[in-house]
Design a protein around this motif. Sequence first.
Motif, mmCIF file in Angstrom:
data_model
loop_
_atom_site.group_PDB
_atom_site.id
_atom_site.type_symbol
_atom_site.label_atom_id
_atom_site.label_comp_id
_atom_site.label_asym_id
_atom_site.label_seq_id
_atom_site.Cartn_x
_atom_site.Cartn_y
_atom_site.Cartn_z
ATOM 1 N N ARG A 196 0.850 -1.188 0.000
ATOM 2 C CA ARG A 196 0.000 0.000 0.000
ATOM 3 C C ARG A 196 0.885 1.237 0.000
ATOM 4 N NH1 ARG A 196 -2.733 0.574 4.664
ATOM 5 N NH2 ARG A 196 -4.743 1.245 3.824
ATOM 6 N N THR A 197 0.559 2.172 -0.853
ATOM 7 C CA THR A 197 1.304 3.423 -0.958
ATOM 8 C C THR A 197 0.316 4.568 -0.941
ATOM 9 O OG1 THR A 197 2.996 2.362 -2.316
ATOM 10 C CG2 THR A 197 2.936 4.775 -2.346
ATOM 11 N N LEU A 198 0.650 5.611 -0.185
ATOM 12 C CA LEU A 198 -0.209 6.791 -0.122
ATOM 13 C C LEU A 198 0.535 7.974 -0.739
ATOM 14 C CD1 LEU A 198 -2.663 7.823 2.561
ATOM 15 C CD2 LEU A 198 -1.038 9.539 1.762
ATOM 16 N N VAL A 199 -0.096 8.615 -1.703
ATOM 17 C CA VAL A 199 0.483 9.796 -2.351
ATOM 18 C C VAL A 199 -0.226 11.023 -1.803
ATOM 19 C CG1 VAL A 199 0.952 10.980 -4.524
ATOM 20 C CG2 VAL A 199 0.940 8.468 -4.441
ATOM 21 N N HIS A 200 0.522 11.872 -1.116
ATOM 22 C CA HIS A 200 -0.043 13.142 -0.626
ATOM 23 C C HIS A 200 0.157 14.181 -1.730
ATOM 24 C CE1 HIS A 200 0.221 16.747 2.357
ATOM 25 N NE2 HIS A 200 -0.881 16.772 1.631
ATOM 26 N N ALA A 201 -0.928 14.513 -2.433
ATOM 27 C CA ALA A 201 -0.858 15.406 -3.590
ATOM 28 C C ALA A 201 -1.294 16.818 -3.212
ATOM 29 C CB ALA A 201 -1.742 14.877 -4.719
ATOM 30 N N GLY A 202 -0.479 17.784 -3.613
ATOM 31 C CA GLY A 202 -0.875 19.172 -3.399
ATOM 32 C C GLY A 202 -2.078 19.533 -4.243
ATOM 33 N N ALA A 203 -2.147 18.954 -5.435
ATOM 34 C CA ALA A 203 -3.294 19.162 -6.323
ATOM 35 C C ALA A 203 -3.502 17.901 -7.140
ATOM 36 C CB ALA A 203 -3.071 20.365 -7.230
ATOM 37 N N LEU A 204 -4.738 17.670 -7.529
ATOM 38 C CA LEU A 204 -5.080 16.505 -8.337
ATOM 39 C C LEU A 204 -6.058 16.911 -9.424
ATOM 40 C CD1 LEU A 204 -5.364 13.424 -8.992
ATOM 41 C CD2 LEU A 204 -7.241 13.398 -7.341
ATOM 42 N N TRP A 205 -5.661 16.670 -10.682
ATOM 43 C CA TRP A 205 -6.615 16.765 -11.791
ATOM 44 C C TRP A 205 -6.823 15.352 -12.284
ATOM 45 C CZ3 TRP A 205 -6.176 15.795 -17.198
ATOM 46 C CH2 TRP A 205 -7.331 16.148 -17.920
ATOM 47 N N ASP A 206 -8.065 14.859 -12.180
ATOM 48 C CA ASP A 206 -8.303 13.439 -12.462
ATOM 49 C C ASP A 206 -8.745 13.162 -13.894
ATOM 50 O OD1 ASP A 206 -10.931 14.298 -12.518
ATOM 51 O OD2 ASP A 206 -11.514 13.288 -10.653
ATOM 52 N N GLY A 207 -8.917 14.203 -14.705
ATOM 53 C CA GLY A 207 -9.315 13.996 -16.086
ATOM 54 C C GLY A 207 -10.799 13.785 -16.275
ATOM 55 N N ALA A 208 -11.547 13.654 -15.186
ATOM 56 C CA ALA A 208 -12.990 13.425 -15.269
ATOM 57 C C ALA A 208 -13.794 14.644 -14.819
ATOM 58 C CB ALA A 208 -13.371 12.212 -14.420
ATOM 59 N N HIS A 209 -13.189 15.487 -14.009
ATOM 60 C CA HIS A 209 -13.882 16.674 -13.493
ATOM 61 C C HIS A 209 -13.140 17.936 -13.927
ATOM 62 C CE1 HIS A 209 -14.857 13.341 -10.695
ATOM 63 N NE2 HIS A 209 -16.054 13.896 -10.680
ATOM 64 N N GLU A 210 -13.895 19.008 -14.119
ATOM 65 C CA GLU A 210 -13.275 20.269 -14.538
ATOM 66 C C GLU A 210 -12.416 20.857 -13.430
ATOM 67 O OE1 GLU A 210 -15.954 23.092 -16.145
ATOM 68 O OE2 GLU A 210 -16.818 21.713 -17.606
ATOM 69 N N ALA A 211 -12.888 20.729 -12.200
ATOM 70 C CA ALA A 211 -12.196 21.378 -11.082
ATOM 71 C C ALA A 211 -11.004 20.556 -10.606
ATOM 72 C CB ALA A 211 -13.166 21.598 -9.928
ATOM 73 N N VAL A 212 -9.930 21.245 -10.255
ATOM 74 C CA VAL A 212 -8.764 20.614 -9.639
ATOM 75 C C VAL A 212 -9.022 20.482 -8.144
ATOM 76 C CG1 VAL A 212 -6.311 20.917 -9.107
ATOM 77 C CG2 VAL A 212 -7.184 21.520 -11.375
ATOM 78 N N ARG A 213 -8.717 19.321 -7.589
ATOM 79 C CA ARG A 213 -8.852 19.123 -6.141
ATOM 80 C C ARG A 213 -7.515 19.436 -5.485
ATOM 81 N NH1 ARG A 213 -11.632 13.253 -5.624
ATOM 82 N NH2 ARG A 213 -11.553 13.780 -3.406
ATOM 83 N N HIS A 214 -7.548 19.957 -4.277
ATOM 84 C CA HIS A 214 -6.328 20.361 -3.592
ATOM 85 C C HIS A 214 -6.154 19.596 -2.284
ATOM 86 C CE1 HIS A 214 -5.436 23.720 -6.305
ATOM 87 N NE2 HIS A 214 -6.754 23.894 -6.357
ATOM 88 N N ASP A 215 -4.876 19.313 -1.961
ATOM 89 C CA ASP A 215 -4.490 18.691 -0.695
ATOM 90 C C ASP A 215 -5.258 17.397 -0.438
ATOM 91 O OD1 ASP A 215 -2.790 18.666 1.491
ATOM 92 O OD2 ASP A 215 -4.241 19.665 2.806
ATOM 93 N N VAL A 216 -4.958 16.386 -1.256
ATOM 94 C CA VAL A 216 -5.652 15.105 -1.151
ATOM 95 C C VAL A 216 -4.663 13.970 -0.932
ATOM 96 C CG1 VAL A 216 -7.589 15.857 -2.585
ATOM 97 C CG2 VAL A 216 -5.623 14.712 -3.649
ATOM 98 N N ASP A 217 -5.167 12.882 -0.364
ATOM 99 C CA ASP A 217 -4.406 11.649 -0.203
ATOM 100 C C ASP A 217 -4.926 10.611 -1.195
ATOM 101 O OD1 ASP A 217 -2.843 12.616 1.862
ATOM 102 O OD2 ASP A 217 -4.202 11.910 3.428
ATOM 103 N N ILE A 218 -4.024 10.050 -1.990
ATOM 104 C CA ILE A 218 -4.388 9.022 -2.969
ATOM 105 C C ILE A 218 -3.818 7.700 -2.456
ATOM 106 C CG2 ILE A 218 -4.219 8.277 -5.371
ATOM 107 C CD1 ILE A 218 -3.462 11.256 -6.006
ATOM 108 N N LEU A 219 -4.673 6.788 -2.067
ATOM 109 C CA LEU A 219 -4.238 5.497 -1.545
ATOM 110 C C LEU A 219 -4.192 4.485 -2.686
ATOM 111 C CD1 LEU A 219 -3.457 3.690 0.843
ATOM 112 C CD2 LEU A 219 -5.903 3.176 1.127
ATOM 113 N N VAL A 220 -2.998 3.903 -2.900
ATOM 114 C CA VAL A 220 -2.805 2.906 -3.953
ATOM 115 C C VAL A 220 -2.560 1.554 -3.284
ATOM 116 C CG1 VAL A 220 -1.428 2.217 -5.945
ATOM 117 C CG2 VAL A 220 -1.810 4.659 -5.469
#
Length: 205
Positions: free
Chosen positions: A12-36
Amino acid sequence: GLTWTQDVARGRTLVHAGALWDGAHEAVRHDVDILVEGARIASIAPHSDAAHAGVAVIDASGLTVTPGLFEMHNHQQMRSKLLGDRQGRMWLAFGVTSTRSPGDPVYRAIEDRESLASGARIGQRLFTTGEMLEGSRLMWAFSHPVESKDQLAIELSRAKDLEYDLIKTYMRFPSDWQIEVADFGHKAMGVSTTSHFIFPGVSHG
């Protein structure tokens, strides 16, 4: 008799992203954790320090995370003459995680595809075909001149046996035979087919 094994990501790896553009939504999300988990994204949630406990963490808090890019037209083996093993790492460095080759010497291409998939070579996922199917006059050395229906049947059986990800016809390949290539690729192999020109290839499927 050579065999290889698909590399399987574990842990399991967690990516702490300052910003995330997921390609599906117009808005960029900020300060998120992506758990892989393994090779799959299990969750995306607002950042929480508590979520970092007991898991490997990649600090991308000053960066923007996007989906991997897909390069649809790269003759991998042609480029390898100049770049060698560096090519895969270069694609990854530019955010390209998958490439598709629409024509390459097939045995080298398959060796490359399997080496990348097994983890023996570092680089992107490679989707590849073999030599382009061409008429009697060749423009490229990695084309095969197809001059009869018997030879076409051999080329198509070869494509199936070697598990091409795509079948490509080129400029002087007889256009009426493209129908057979498209039909075989779609029905017998479940893969796409393409040609150098949009027409008449598109009208043939």
